[in-house]
Scaffold this motif. Structure first.
Motif, PDB file in Angstrom:
ATOM      1  N   LEU A  98       8.512  -0.335  -5.184  1.00 61.48           N
ATOM      2  CA  LEU A  98       8.420   1.004  -5.755  1.00 61.48           C
ATOM      3  C   LEU A  98       9.128   1.057  -7.113  1.00 61.48           C
ATOM      4  O   LEU A  98       8.567   1.544  -8.100  1.00 61.48           O
ATOM      5  CB  LEU A  98       9.054   2.007  -4.779  1.00 61.48           C
ATOM      6  N   TYR A 118       7.192  -1.005  -9.649  1.00 61.25           N
ATOM      7  CA  TYR A 118       5.944  -0.376 -10.084  1.00 61.25           C
ATOM      8  C   TYR A 118       6.212   0.819 -10.995  1.00 61.25           C
ATOM      9  O   TYR A 118       5.437   1.092 -11.918  1.00 61.25           O
ATOM     10  CB  TYR A 118       5.121   0.043  -8.863  1.00 61.25           C
ATOM     11  N   MET A 133      -0.906   8.999   4.567  1.00 60.17           N
ATOM     12  CA  MET A 133       0.198   8.212   4.044  1.00 60.17           C
ATOM     13  C   MET A 133       1.339   8.124   5.047  1.00 60.17           C
ATOM     14  O   MET A 133       1.920   7.064   5.244  1.00 60.17           O
ATOM     15  CB  MET A 133       0.699   8.891   2.783  1.00 60.17           C
ATOM     16  N   ALA A 142       3.940   1.574  -1.240  1.00 60.43           N
ATOM     17  CA  ALA A 142       4.546   1.751  -2.563  1.00 60.43           C
ATOM     18  C   ALA A 142       3.517   2.277  -3.561  1.00 60.43           C
ATOM     19  O   ALA A 142       3.805   3.172  -4.360  1.00 60.43           O
ATOM     20  CB  ALA A 142       5.135   0.430  -3.038  1.00 60.43           C
ATOM     21  N   LEU A 143       2.294   1.745  -3.502  1.00 56.48           N
ATOM     22  CA  LEU A 143       1.250   2.172  -4.435  1.00 56.48           C
ATOM     23  C   LEU A 143       0.823   3.617  -4.169  1.00 56.48           C
ATOM     24  O   LEU A 143       0.523   4.380  -5.088  1.00 56.48           O
ATOM     25  CB  LEU A 143       0.037   1.248  -4.334  1.00 56.48           C
ATOM     26  N   MET A 144       0.800   3.981  -2.878  1.00 58.78           N
ATOM     27  CA  MET A 144       0.367   5.334  -2.517  1.00 58.78           C
ATOM     28  C   MET A 144       1.340   6.395  -3.031  1.00 58.78           C
ATOM     29  O   MET A 144       0.926   7.513  -3.329  1.00 58.78           O
ATOM     30  CB  MET A 144       0.240   5.463  -0.992  1.00 58.78           C
ATOM     31  N   VAL A 204       0.847  -1.197   0.000  1.00 60.89           N
ATOM     32  CA  VAL A 204       0.000   0.000   0.000  1.00 60.89           C
ATOM     33  C   VAL A 204       0.880   1.244   0.000  1.00 60.89           C
ATOM     34  O   VAL A 204       0.626   2.205  -0.733  1.00 60.89           O
ATOM     35  CB  VAL A 204      -0.969  -0.011   1.211  1.00 60.89           C
ATOM     36  N   PHE A 246       9.750  -2.477   0.243  1.00 60.93           N
ATOM     37  CA  PHE A 246       9.143  -1.225  -0.220  1.00 60.93           C
ATOM     38  C   PHE A 246       9.914  -0.651  -1.415  1.00 60.93           C
ATOM     39  O   PHE A 246       9.323  -0.333  -2.447  1.00 60.93           O
ATOM     40  CB  PHE A 246       9.116  -0.217   0.937  1.00 60.93           C
TER      41      PHE A 246
END
Lengths: 183, 189
Positions: B162, B165, B126, A121-123, A119, B158
């Protein structure tokens, strides 16, 4: 009917892969509602979130209702909402009847820890897209920083932060008009 | 039957007055636990834990859980429908008005102010999610040792996710979530 079904399944998917509150849903909304189906723009999603903060109910449901209404009126809003709540209805029913100690299971905890990282990383992506849409000049940058500081370091209810930002937007518009009027 | 109706009424009122998302429903549920003997505060703690660890909006998960524990599957459905009914009504009215005033200069200028504020709110949420997933804040505050703050395994995952993605941004977020969940299980996060 076909479109209503499409609305239902898309929001079903978004409900099924949202872990956490309404904000954690943003990456899914961006992928499904904005990129894939072109049901809404980033600007509109920001607007819906803002209104969703000040109106009763769960933000995820409010956003689903908004987008559904935009595509297909009241029926669209009902199908979107039913879609987003359906996974919960099924999963919670199964878990609460079958696995009483679900939240304590070690596998579940490990998987959830991993999902939380996902979540994050996607955010990062989601907020960068939103930032480009929402923050355009110095005044909007100030509103952005101000609302972050107020939300993060004070206990002022979110609804007041949103209302204050709305007033700022109006005042800015008024000030800009006056300046242009003089010049 | 009257019990079922009362439950629907309570959830409808919660949906109508809980402003600000799923977590805003918790005080209402606490009140229900105290007012009626539907469930105990202890049950509620379990319900919140399960709602947070299953997919779906937390508020919806909780209403389903409460309704389900009282009246079975139908109870879960009715509690949740009662909870979301006010949202549907209110939002449809607002959506209709927004459509009408979409081109009004005032409405436009107000939303110009709202958008950056929402980005700020999302950033604040966040930061909290980041702290929970990537840092050991509790461990650090008790030991005071800065080395204890970092959840190294999570931070490595993470950074990998990242980069992945960004590189393959056509990929669906679902895959990122599934990869991360299996990593969490395999490496014992």
């Amino acid at each position: 009917m076909k479109e209503l079904l499409q609305i239902y399944t898309a929001w079903f998917k978004m409900g099924l892969f949202t872990f956490g509150g309404g904000y954690a849903m943003l990456p899914m909304i961006q992928k499904e509602a904005i990129e894939k189906h072109h049901w809404a723009t980033e600007d509109e999603i920001l607007d819906y979130y803002a209104v969703g903060q000040c109106t009763p109910g769960i933000i995820a449901v409010n956003t689903a209702t908004f987008v559904g209404y935009k595509i297909k009126g009241i029926l669209g809003s009902i199908f979107a909402t039913l879609g987003v709540i359906s996974p919960s209805l099924i999963i919670i029913f199964l878990i609460s009847t079958l696995i009483k100690n679900f939240a304590e299971l070690e596998v579940v905890q490990h998987a959830l820890q991993g999902i939380q990282v996902a979540v994050c990383a996607l955010m990062v992506n989601a907020i960068m897209n939103l930032f480009k849409k929402g923050v355009k000049d110095i005044p909007t940058a100030l509103i952005f920083v101000g609302s972050f500081l107020l939300a993060h370091f004070t206990s002022i209810p979110t609804i007041f932060i949103v209302l204050l930002a709305g007033v700022c937007g109006y005042v800015l518009h008024f000030a800009k008009n006056r300046k242009e009027g003089v010049a | 039957m009257s019990g079922l109706l009362l439950m629907c009424y309570e959830f409808f009122m919660t949906g109508l007055f809980a402003i600000g998302g799923g977590l805003a429903t918790i005080p209402f549920l606490k009140e229900m636990a105290v007012k009626y003997n539907w469930f105990t505060l202890n049950d509620l703690t379990t319900m919140i834990a399960v709602s947070e660890s299953t997919p779906g909006p937390i508020g919806v998960n909780m209403s389903t859980y409460v309704g389900n524990s009282m009246y079975g599957f139908i109870g879960g459905i009715l509690a949740t429908l009662s909870l979301v009914a006010p949202s549907i009504i209110v939002i449809c009215i607002i959506a209709k008005m927004l459509k009408k005033f979409k081109d009004s200069k005032i409405v436009k200028s107000v939303f110009e102010g709202l958008r950056p504020a929402v980005v700020g709110l999302v950033l604040s949420a966040m930061v909290s999610i980041f702290a929970g997933a990537l840092l050991y804040v509790d461990k650090y505050t008790t030991s005071g040792n800065l080395m204890d703050l970092w959840n190294i395994k999570a931070i490595i995952l993470f950074v990998c996710l990242l980069v992945f993605y960004q590189w393959k941004n056509k990929i669906h977020p679902i895959f990122i979530i599934l990869i991360a969940a299996s990593m969490g299980v395999v490496f014992g996060f």
